[in-house]
Design a protein around this motif. Structure first.
Motif, PDB file in Angstrom:
ATOM      1  N   GLY A  10       0.736  -1.235  -0.114  1.00 33.71           N
ATOM      2  CA  GLY A  10      -0.137  -0.086  -0.112  1.00 33.71           C
ATOM      3  C   GLY A  10       0.789   1.276  -0.042  1.00 33.71           C
ATOM      4  N   ILE A  11       2.004   1.231   0.559  1.00 32.39           N
ATOM      5  CA  ILE A  11       2.922   2.222   0.833  1.00 32.39           C
ATOM      6  C   ILE A  11       3.474   2.547  -0.459  1.00 32.39           C
ATOM      7  CG2 ILE A  11       5.039   3.221   1.624  1.00 32.39           C
ATOM      8  CD1 ILE A  11       4.516   2.054   4.287  1.00 32.39           C
ATOM      9  N   ALA A  12       3.907   1.394  -1.122  1.00 31.45           N
ATOM     10  CA  ALA A  12       4.429   1.497  -2.677  1.00 31.45           C
ATOM     11  C   ALA A  12       3.625   2.073  -3.646  1.00 31.45           C
ATOM     12  CB  ALA A  12       4.924  -0.050  -3.073  1.00 31.45           C
ATOM     13  N   GLU A  13       2.250   1.537  -3.632  1.00 31.69           N
ATOM     14  CA  GLU A  13       1.253   1.900  -4.566  1.00 31.69           C
ATOM     15  C   GLU A  13       1.087   3.395  -4.292  1.00 31.69           C
ATOM     16  OE1 GLU A  13      -2.411  -0.238  -4.876  1.00 31.69           O
ATOM     17  OE2 GLU A  13      -3.436   1.629  -5.469  1.00 31.69           O
ATOM     18  N   SER A  14       0.858   3.749  -3.176  1.00 31.12           N
ATOM     19  CA  SER A  14       0.643   5.096  -2.712  1.00 31.12           C
ATOM     20  C   SER A  14       1.969   6.302  -3.094  1.00 31.12           C
ATOM     21  CB  SER A  14       0.534   5.468  -1.251  1.00 31.12           C
ATOM     22  OG  SER A  14      -0.558   4.856  -0.956  1.00 31.12           O
ATOM     23  N   ILE A  15       3.035   5.824  -3.031  1.00 26.86           N
ATOM     24  CA  ILE A  15       4.393   6.606  -3.362  1.00 26.86           C
ATOM     25  C   ILE A  15       4.280   6.626  -4.966  1.00 26.86           C
ATOM     26  CG2 ILE A  15       6.714   6.618  -3.676  1.00 26.86           C
ATOM     27  CD1 ILE A  15       5.747   7.261  -0.918  1.00 26.86           C
ATOM     28  N   GLY A  16       4.063   5.367  -5.477  1.00 23.94           N
ATOM     29  CA  GLY A  16       3.931   5.489  -6.999  1.00 23.94           C
ATOM     30  C   GLY A  16       2.818   6.528  -7.809  1.00 23.94           C
ATOM     31  N   TYR A  17       1.741   6.535  -6.873  1.00 22.20           N
ATOM     32  CA  TYR A  17       0.800   7.340  -7.418  1.00 22.20           C
ATOM     33  C   TYR A  17       0.865   8.670  -7.364  1.00 22.20           C
ATOM     34  CZ  TYR A  17      -4.242   9.025  -8.184  1.00 22.20           C
ATOM     35  OH  TYR A  17      -5.328   9.473  -8.693  1.00 22.20           O
ATOM     36  N   PHE A  18       1.598   9.134  -6.140  1.00 22.56           N
ATOM     37  CA  PHE A  18       1.997  10.551  -5.881  1.00 22.56           C
ATOM     38  C   PHE A  18       2.919  10.805  -7.073  1.00 22.56           C
ATOM     39  CE2 PHE A  18       4.289  13.907  -3.698  1.00 22.56           C
ATOM     40  CZ  PHE A  18       3.086  14.574  -3.599  1.00 22.56           C
ATOM     41  N   LYS A  19       3.839  10.133  -7.329  1.00 20.15           N
ATOM     42  CA  LYS A  19       4.892  10.343  -8.395  1.00 20.15           C
ATOM     43  C   LYS A  19       4.288  10.592  -9.863  1.00 20.15           C
ATOM     44  CE  LYS A  19       9.030   8.697  -5.982  1.00 20.15           C
ATOM     45  NZ  LYS A  19      10.012   7.553  -5.796  1.00 20.15           N
ATOM     46  N   GLY A  20       3.460   9.725  -9.940  1.00 20.81           N
ATOM     47  CA  GLY A  20       2.709   9.531 -11.358  1.00 20.81           C
ATOM     48  C   GLY A  20       1.879  10.726 -11.467  1.00 20.81           C
ATOM     49  N   VAL A  21       1.269  11.188 -10.305  1.00 24.67           N
ATOM     50  CA  VAL A  21       0.625  12.460 -10.454  1.00 24.67           C
ATOM     51  C   VAL A  21       1.414  13.690 -10.656  1.00 24.67           C
ATOM     52  CG1 VAL A  21      -0.952  14.140  -9.030  1.00 24.67           C
ATOM     53  CG2 VAL A  21      -1.460  11.640  -9.240  1.00 24.67           C
ATOM     54  N   CYS A  22       2.481  13.730  -9.768  1.00 32.07           N
ATOM     55  CA  CYS A  22       3.455  14.883 -10.244  1.00 32.07           C
ATOM     56  C   CYS A  22       4.011  14.946 -11.562  1.00 32.07           C
ATOM     57  CB  CYS A  22       4.737  14.678  -8.995  1.00 32.07           C
ATOM     58  SG  CYS A  22       3.986  14.831  -7.372  1.00 32.07           S
ATOM     59  N   ASP A  23       4.414  13.759 -12.034  1.00 30.23           N
ATOM     60  CA  ASP A  23       5.132  13.727 -13.463  1.00 30.23           C
ATOM     61  C   ASP A  23       4.157  13.995 -14.313  1.00 30.23           C
ATOM     62  OD1 ASP A  23       7.205  12.940 -12.156  1.00 30.23           O
ATOM     63  OD2 ASP A  23       7.420  10.731 -12.905  1.00 30.23           O
ATOM     64  N   ALA A  24       2.895  13.632 -14.405  1.00 28.28           N
ATOM     65  CA  ALA A  24       2.025  13.736 -15.455  1.00 28.28           C
ATOM     66  C   ALA A  24       1.565  15.278 -15.446  1.00 28.28           C
ATOM     67  CB  ALA A  24       0.811  12.956 -15.311  1.00 28.28           C
ATOM     68  N   SER A  25       1.292  15.679 -14.326  1.00 22.36           N
ATOM     69  CA  SER A  25       0.634  17.197 -14.318  1.00 22.36           C
ATOM     70  C   SER A  25       1.494  18.186 -14.407  1.00 22.36           C
ATOM     71  CB  SER A  25      -0.083  17.509 -12.746  1.00 22.36           C
ATOM     72  OG  SER A  25       0.905  16.860 -11.803  1.00 22.36           O
ATOM     73  N   ARG A  26       3.227  17.891 -14.278  1.00 18.05           N
ATOM     74  CA  ARG A  26       4.037  18.739 -14.398  1.00 18.05           C
ATOM     75  C   ARG A  26       4.016  18.753 -15.854  1.00 18.05           C
ATOM     76  NH1 ARG A  26       8.102  16.022 -12.556  1.00 18.05           N
ATOM     77  NH2 ARG A  26       7.415  16.258 -10.455  1.00 18.05           N
TER      78      ARG A  26
END
Lengths: 287, 287
Positions: free
Chosen positions: B265-281
């Protein structure tokens, strides 16, 4: 009933109608709503990611990461499985809310191996075979594709082996063949070969029936699979292209790092993909 | 040396200069480059996520998920730790490429407990305390904030307890106090209280010194922590707001689901946050 009719119409052939597994048909990705928001594409996992795990363990990881499509590998469902074993397999997947949407990759060097593979796919009840055929057997593969009305997606493997290294090598070989002959687009291996995976996705979209979703540490032979969030491929750009070309197949994570303990990397990768999808979808709405 | 000088200048007080741990100073988030691309904010993990794990196990999970900032909880570094134990703790973190950027949450009901907490933070060498003070001791907290030149972030806890349920309850209490008095913005609890976390982030940005990054299953008392990718809070909108308000602190994932087996769950959450950051950037660049 409507959904079944729709699927039969889409499948378009009488062989499909006669041999499809009804349980599977109901759970077919073509009918169920997308699990990735409004997108046409689905998120799955390539069976090879679980090469060191039994089916139950694999499904447990899929449950933990909330993924619902699996490309079936023979170590989870052997080629010589009986009808009862296949039925049991689908039952197990159904309990885990997972659809087995295709089989493979399967290596095929002879007509006999092709016969076996298509017979296996028919018995399993899927319409997609991911294959690695020797070039000289392609005409026979095409014959079977027509006979079974199945889609045949040739898997690419980068600079490691000479057989089908990149997308264009497959496209060159099948462009004049039946439109149900196409590509399992391994975006990691395509990148490792030195090609631009996002550009190739656009160029060859009509022939891309399956995608091995992955990232790699370098755009060269030395590149290795890594978490989707940590490699050289620009995943947000790739997702934008999935939407532009209206890809409606499965993006199946093939995770080949830490293969004896892959859960954290799979989870991070799945999370990253979902984050990219959610954020870029929001960006599109605003634009 | 320049970076040290910069930090000392930022900290602004002679007490800070005299007591900061030099090893920690070099690794302070204020100086190191952001780990989330071009963003000012950093990604971390709140120590409480690891309540069932020893420090080594926690750091192993941080290594697996490639996260480098930790808010320190006392079960990993007890309040009565000696200078040697604290030094050993920082050494262990340094080996794991992790910076302990703050301490807490620490509950404080009396002046004595406040004295202890500030003394602990000074000995640990951090400039941020996440606290849960009784309202009547706030004046004494303010006195200590000035004396130690530390920032004090009051943690909110949603509808579960009456003390500091949401962001506005804290802001109302500290708005006329020293500007180093502020909020550890638990976006999950704020949402569970029924408030709009993204709107509150914008409204109270100047007083937000730390963020507990999380998502929840419902915007009510019944809501529970879930993977960042699966809850009711619109994370892409929240990330856009982090950028708009130029938040430059840490977003520390506080993962309170499956706490005895949290890695996936931590890994999925960290991945999600990074994905959101990268895509919205990327989205911003195109816009």
């Amino acid at each position: 009933m409507n959904t079944r009719r729709l699927f039969i119409k889409k499948a378009g052939g009488s062989v499909a109608l006669a041999t499809m597994n009804p349980a599977l048909m109901l759970a077919n990705p073509a009918q169920s709503s997308s699990r990735t928001g409004e997108d046409l594409f689905k998120l799955g996992i390539a069976g090879y990611s679980f090469v060191n795990f039994k089916l139950d363990q694999a499904l447990d990881m899929m449950k933990k990461t909330d993924v619902h499509y699996l490309c079936i590998k023979d170590f989870h469902l052997p080629y010589n499985s009986t009808a009862e074993q296949i039925s049991q397999f689908h039952e197990t997947l159904k309990k885990a809310d997972v659809t087995g949407y295709g089989v493979g990759p399967i290596y095929m060097k002879t007509n006999q191996e092709i016969d076996n593979a298509f017979d296996y796919a028919r018995r399993v009840g899927v319409k997609l075979i991911v294959g690695v055929p020797n070039p000289e057997v392609l005409p026979y593969v095409e014959k079977k594709v027509k006979e079974y009305d199945m889609r045949y997606a040739i898997h690419i493997h980068g600079p490691d082996i000479k057989l089908w290294p990149n997308a264009s090598s497959v496209i060159d070989a099948i462009k004049s063949l039946d439109p149900r002959m196409g590509l399992c687009f391994d975006m990691g291996h395509d990148t490792r070969f030195g090609d631009d995976a996002t550009a190739d996705l656009e160029k060859y979209a009509k022939r891309i029936f399956d995608i091995h979703l992955k990232n790699v540490t370098a755009a060269s032979k030395e590149g290795k699979t890594c978490e989707l969030s940590r490699g050289v491929i620009d995943i947000p750009a790739f997702v934008n292209m999935l939407r532009k070309v209206k890809y409606d197949g499965v993006c199946s994570l093939e995770y080949e790092k830490d293969m004896k303990d892959p859960l954290a990397g799979i989870a991070e990768s799945i999370g990253y993909f979902k984050g990219v999808c959610d954020a870029s979808r929001q960006g599109r709405r605003k634009a």
